[in-house]
Structure formats: C-alpha cells, structure tokens
Design a protein around this motif. Structure first.
Motif, PDB file in Angstrom:
ATOM      1  N   HIS B  93      38.998  97.773   9.571  1.00 33.46           N
ATOM      2  CA  HIS B  93      37.596  97.367   9.482  1.00 33.46           C
ATOM      3  C   HIS B  93      37.509  96.041   8.725  1.00 33.46           C
ATOM      4  O   HIS B  93      38.516  95.527   8.217  1.00 33.46           O
ATOM      5  CB  HIS B  93      36.717  98.470   8.885  1.00 33.46           C
ATOM      6  CG  HIS B  93      37.129  98.947   7.521  1.00 33.46           C
ATOM      7  ND1 HIS B  93      37.249  98.104   6.439  1.00 33.46           N
ATOM      8  CD2 HIS B  93      37.450 100.196   7.069  1.00 33.46           C
ATOM      9  CE1 HIS B  93      37.608  98.794   5.381  1.00 33.46           C
ATOM     10  NE2 HIS B  93      37.754 100.067   5.735  1.00 33.46           N
ATOM     11  N   PHE B  94      36.312  95.518   8.628  1.00 30.59           N
ATOM     12  CA  PHE B  94      36.150  94.170   8.075  1.00 30.59           C
ATOM     13  C   PHE B  94      36.664  94.066   6.634  1.00 30.59           C
ATOM     14  O   PHE B  94      37.216  93.035   6.232  1.00 30.59           O
ATOM     15  CB  PHE B  94      34.662  93.766   8.149  1.00 30.59           C
ATOM     16  CG  PHE B  94      34.420  92.330   7.840  1.00 30.59           C
ATOM     17  CD1 PHE B  94      34.840  91.334   8.705  1.00 30.59           C
ATOM     18  CD2 PHE B  94      33.772  91.961   6.672  1.00 30.59           C
ATOM     19  CE1 PHE B  94      34.616  90.000   8.423  1.00 30.59           C
ATOM     20  CE2 PHE B  94      33.548  90.617   6.374  1.00 30.59           C
ATOM     21  CZ  PHE B  94      33.973  89.644   7.253  1.00 30.59           C
ATOM     22  N   GLY B  95      36.511  95.142   5.861  1.00 32.99           N
ATOM     23  CA  GLY B  95      37.000  95.149   4.482  1.00 32.99           C
ATOM     24  C   GLY B  95      38.515  94.985   4.433  1.00 32.99           C
ATOM     25  O   GLY B  95      39.057  94.282   3.570  1.00 32.99           O
ATOM     26  N   THR B  96      39.204  95.614   5.372  1.00 33.08           N
ATOM     27  CA  THR B  96      40.662  95.499   5.435  1.00 33.08           C
ATOM     28  C   THR B  96      41.059  94.077   5.812  1.00 33.08           C
ATOM     29  O   THR B  96      41.971  93.491   5.221  1.00 33.08           O
ATOM     30  CB  THR B  96      41.236  96.479   6.478  1.00 33.08           C
ATOM     31  OG1 THR B  96      40.577  97.729   6.347  1.00 33.08           O
ATOM     32  CG2 THR B  96      42.714  96.660   6.303  1.00 33.08           C
ATOM     33  N   ARG B 147      30.968  90.449  -2.411  1.00 33.97           N
ATOM     34  CA  ARG B 147      29.711  90.988  -1.872  1.00 33.97           C
ATOM     35  C   ARG B 147      29.844  92.420  -1.361  1.00 33.97           C
ATOM     36  O   ARG B 147      28.956  93.243  -1.566  1.00 33.97           O
ATOM     37  CB  ARG B 147      29.196  90.090  -0.761  1.00 33.97           C
ATOM     38  CG  ARG B 147      28.383  88.967  -1.328  1.00 33.97           C
ATOM     39  CD  ARG B 147      28.286  87.809  -0.391  1.00 33.97           C
ATOM     40  NE  ARG B 147      27.635  86.707  -1.068  1.00 33.97           N
ATOM     41  CZ  ARG B 147      28.236  85.912  -1.930  1.00 33.97           C
ATOM     42  NH1 ARG B 147      29.500  86.101  -2.231  1.00 33.97           N
ATOM     43  NH2 ARG B 147      27.569  84.950  -2.522  1.00 33.97           N
ATOM     44  N   LEU B 148      30.958  92.690  -0.706  1.00 34.37           N
ATOM     45  CA  LEU B 148      31.123  94.049  -0.175  1.00 34.37           C
ATOM     46  C   LEU B 148      31.411  95.027  -1.303  1.00 34.37           C
ATOM     47  O   LEU B 148      30.899  96.149  -1.307  1.00 34.37           O
ATOM     48  CB  LEU B 148      32.250  94.077   0.870  1.00 34.37           C
ATOM     49  CG  LEU B 148      31.941  93.295   2.150  1.00 34.37           C
ATOM     50  CD1 LEU B 148      33.173  93.203   3.034  1.00 34.37           C
ATOM     51  CD2 LEU B 148      30.793  93.933   2.918  1.00 34.37           C
ATOM     52  N   GLY B 149      32.237  94.601  -2.266  1.00 32.60           N
ATOM     53  CA  GLY B 149      32.543  95.478  -3.399  1.00 32.60           C
ATOM     54  C   GLY B 149      31.292  95.767  -4.215  1.00 32.60           C
ATOM     55  O   GLY B 149      31.012  96.909  -4.586  1.00 32.60           O
ATOM     56  N   ASP B 150      30.546  94.727  -4.467  1.00 32.02           N
ATOM     57  CA  ASP B 150      29.343  94.856  -5.284  1.00 32.02           C
ATOM     58  C   ASP B 150      28.108  94.999  -4.386  1.00 32.02           C
ATOM     59  O   ASP B 150      27.041  94.482  -4.699  1.00 32.02           O
ATOM     60  CB  ASP B 150      29.208  93.603  -6.173  1.00 32.02           C
ATOM     61  CG  ASP B 150      28.179  93.798  -7.274  1.00 32.02           C
ATOM     62  OD1 ASP B 150      27.758  94.951  -7.482  1.00 32.02           O
ATOM     63  OD2 ASP B 150      27.787  92.803  -7.911  1.00 32.02           O
ATOM     64  N   HIS B 156      31.148  99.296  -0.757  1.00 29.81           N
ATOM     65  CA  HIS B 156      32.056  99.376  -1.903  1.00 29.81           C
ATOM     66  C   HIS B 156      33.259 100.261  -1.554  1.00 29.81           C
ATOM     67  O   HIS B 156      34.417  99.883  -1.788  1.00 29.81           O
ATOM     68  CB  HIS B 156      31.311  99.955  -3.106  1.00 29.81           C
ATOM     69  CG  HIS B 156      32.172 100.122  -4.325  1.00 29.81           C
ATOM     70  ND1 HIS B 156      32.323  99.130  -5.270  1.00 29.81           N
ATOM     71  CD2 HIS B 156      32.956 101.152  -4.747  1.00 29.81           C
ATOM     72  CE1 HIS B 156      33.144  99.545  -6.219  1.00 29.81           C
ATOM     73  NE2 HIS B 156      33.543 100.778  -5.924  1.00 29.81           N
ATOM     74  N   GLU B 157      32.953 101.396  -0.984  1.00 32.62           N
ATOM     75  CA  GLU B 157      34.005 102.349  -0.643  1.00 32.62           C
ATOM     76  C   GLU B 157      34.972 101.767   0.381  1.00 32.62           C
ATOM     77  O   GLU B 157      36.195 101.891   0.254  1.00 32.62           O
ATOM     78  CB  GLU B 157      33.326 103.589  -0.056  1.00 32.62           C
ATOM     79  CG  GLU B 157      34.083 104.874  -0.255  1.00 32.62           C
ATOM     80  CD  GLU B 157      33.207 106.026   0.199  1.00 32.62           C
ATOM     81  OE1 GLU B 157      33.444 106.517   1.313  1.00 32.62           O
ATOM     82  OE2 GLU B 157      32.260 106.407  -0.540  1.00 32.62           O
ATOM     83  N   GLY B 162      40.126  99.157   1.950  1.00 34.64           N
ATOM     84  CA  GLY B 162      40.875  98.046   2.548  1.00 34.64           C
ATOM     85  C   GLY B 162      41.848  97.422   1.555  1.00 34.64           C
ATOM     86  O   GLY B 162      42.998  97.130   1.886  1.00 34.64           O
ATOM     87  N   LEU B 163      41.374  97.268   0.339  1.00 34.47           N
ATOM     88  CA  LEU B 163      42.208  96.674  -0.700  1.00 34.47           C
ATOM     89  C   LEU B 163      43.414  97.567  -1.013  1.00 34.47           C
ATOM     90  O   LEU B 163      44.549  97.085  -1.121  1.00 34.47           O
ATOM     91  CB  LEU B 163      41.357  96.451  -1.956  1.00 34.47           C
ATOM     92  CG  LEU B 163      41.932  95.574  -3.050  1.00 34.47           C
ATOM     93  CD1 LEU B 163      42.179  94.157  -2.535  1.00 34.47           C
ATOM     94  CD2 LEU B 163      40.990  95.527  -4.254  1.00 34.47           C
TER      95      LEU B 163
END
Lengths: 96, 252
Positions: B93-96, B147-150, B156-157, B162-163
C-alpha cells in the motif's frame, strides 16, 4: 452533481524568471500548503517552467462576478488617455 | 584488486539500485492514489532511470567490452544484478511505498553528497547532479510519512505497518566488501560508515515527527549485492526485459 471527496483545491502561480510576475498555471488538490507546493512542482514545473511557485487556497481568492462585468470593465472602453502610448519607452526597460 | 573491475562493479551497484526502484515506482504509473501523486511518483521513477542510464553507460565504458546501457539493463541475468533487496520489495500500500522510498532516498542523499567529492570526475559530476533530484525524493517521501503517521488512526496504523515491513532492509545499503575497500582507499568510492549515524538520526527525526514508533531491530537483509535476490526479482526482470529479449535491438 457528484460529491467532491478530494482534498482542498489550490491555485498555482509560477514565476518563470526572477523579476517577472507570477502567472496562474492551474490548480492542484492537496491536504496542506507544503503538499500543494510539492504537487504544483511535480505537475507544472516538469519542463523548466519556473524558478518560484506560489500556491493559494482557491477559497481565499475573491473573484469578480460575470454579472458585474458591465459596471466593472465597460467604463474603461473609451478612455484611450489611460494608455501610456504617448510616451517613448526608455531603452533597457524590459517586461513592461 | 583490479581497479577497473572494481569500478565497473561499483557503478553497476549504483545503477541497479536506481533501476530496480525506478521500475517498482513505474508500476504505479496510472495507479497513483490521486492524479498529482501519480505524476510525482512517475517523476521520481524517471529521475532514477536517468541516474541509472548515466551510470550504466559509464560502467560499460569502464569495462571496455563494448557493452552499452541497454546491454547491461536488458541482457544480464538475475544473478548479475547488484541491487539491494530493499529496491525490489513490492509497492504494497502507499505507506509501504513511501517507507521504502524514504529509507532509500535518505541513504541516497548522504551517499551522493559524499560521492560528489570522489576522485573519479565522472562519478563526482554524476553525484552532484543526482543529489539535487534526491533531495526532492527525500522531501517528498518524508513529508508523506509525517502526514500519514500523524494523520488518522487508519493512516497511522498503515504507515507504521509499512515502516515495520521495510525497516530491516536498510542495513544492506551500508554493506562493504573488498570492492568498496579498494575504491575507498583510492578516494573513488564512498565510505558509507561515515554517515551511518547521521542517516539513523535523520530516520529517527522523521519517525518521531510522524508520531510513529521506531521498529524493532530483527533480521538484516543481505544478498542483493552479490546477486542473491528475493523471489520478486525474477518477476521484475521478466517484465522489464521481455521486450528487449523478444525483439533484440528493437528501435522506436
């Protein structure tokens, strides 16, 4: 009408060279100013169009209404004396 | 160690990283989450391919066997690719995708900054040019992670997920072997150990601004730099090389 579930809209202004006025290039969607800048950079400066970018929330722009165009703009139709055409331009004055 | 051979190997490593990550990003072309991001990701992919072309062309010249960028990109088998495993990991996904990009781009930033001082004039010029592009890649991915984390609970999840997934792959970027040692001695290659601390510190800063947790250290990815790739690499090359292999020397 479809529901607009996109991020807020931003208007993008790009300065092509230092000293020149910023020109409206288009708009982007973005959640905030920094992202709007990045999106504007990616969307509108891919071919060396600019040296500086402004982004402005579209909401913040106050636009004249088409209904006002008569009273706003028609009166200047017949006032040729407002054009500086009777002067000789000094040499070296650019971008006027 | 033969300097010419070492330099060829060194260039291939740099080029393959850019190529494989560039390919992964190109898979998102027309599939971006929004139009603007689609263009952003594709721009980054093109930057990476530009870097790859430059350095593979140089690698071919250094090698002196008449191989050009296309020969090296399209006609090498999987085990001759020297990209790190991080670059071939799927977009997820985008976070990854952003986690992978950030871990790589921050490294790339420090790496190019050092390489721009190389005694090899071609490498130095190449690095100086690539550094500017990389600064933008780093900014783009970091801002997204923040932005996604916060952001919302869900973003956030997903960002944390992804991280966590990409975290252990970063170690391979800092591996060193005889090729590196030889070229470091000549002032040609970068001693990545010099900026490992700065790299880690910058990751911590981004992660903390994003209100994310630093993932736990577990296993360490290794192998890509000697041609031992993960299961994904064969699929990537099958797509990447298919046209050139089916129609050798095809022209536009």
């Amino acid at each position: 009408m479809s529901v607009d579930n996109q991020w807020p809209l931003w208007e993008v202004f790009i300065q092509s060279k230092t000293g020149l006025p910023y020109k409206h290039s288009g708009s982007v969607h973005a959640p905030d100013g920094e992202m709007a800048l990045q999106n504007a950079r990616d969307t509108y400066t891919r071919r060396m169009e600019g040296t500086s970018i402004w982004v402005v929330p579209t909401d913040a722009i106050v636009a004249s209404s088409p209904d006002d165009s008569g009273s706003f703009f028609d009166p200047s139709d017949d006032k040729a004396y407002r054009h500086p055409t009777f002067y000789v331009m000094p040499e070296g004055a650019k971008h006027i | 160690m033969n300097t010419k051979k070492a330099l060829f190997e060194y260039c291939i490593r740099i080029g393959d990283n850019s190529m494989i990550l560039g390919h992964r990003l190109s898979e998102l072309c027309s599939r971006g989450p929004i139009l603007e991001e689609d263009i952003a990701i594709t721009n980054i992919s093109l930057d990476l391919f530009g870097q790859c072309r430059n350095i593979l062309t140089y690698a071919g010249e250094v090698e002196g066997k008449g191989r050009n960028e296309d020969d090296l990109a399209y006609h090498r088998p999987e085990h001759e690719f020297r990209s790190v495993l991080l670059t071939e990991q799927p977009n997820g996904h985008f976070g990854t995708t952003m986690a992978r990009q950030m871990l790589f781009s921050v490294f790339h930033y420090y790496f190019y900054k050092e390489l721009s001082k190389s005694n090899d004039v071609h490498l130095a010029a190449f690095a100086a040019k690539s550094l500017k592009e990389t600064m933008y890649h780093m900014r783009h991915s970091s801002e997204w992670i923040i932005r996604l984390g916060d952001g919302t609970e869900e973003s956030h999840e997903k960002m944390q997920e992804g991280l966590n997934k990409m975290w252990s792959y970063r170690h391979e970027l800092f591996e060193k072997d005889a090729v590196d040692e030889h070229l470091i001695e000549l002032g040609i290659a970068v001693d990545t150990a010099k900026f490992k601390d700065a790299y880690e510190k910058q990751l911590e800063e981004i992660i903390s601004r994003a209100t994310l947790e630093i993932p736990e250290e577990g296993w360490r990815a290794t192998g890509g730099r000697i041609g031992h790739h993960s299961e994904y690499m064969g699929h990537i090359l099958a797509v990447f090389q298919s046209l050139a292999r089916a129609y050798p020397d095809a022209k536009w």
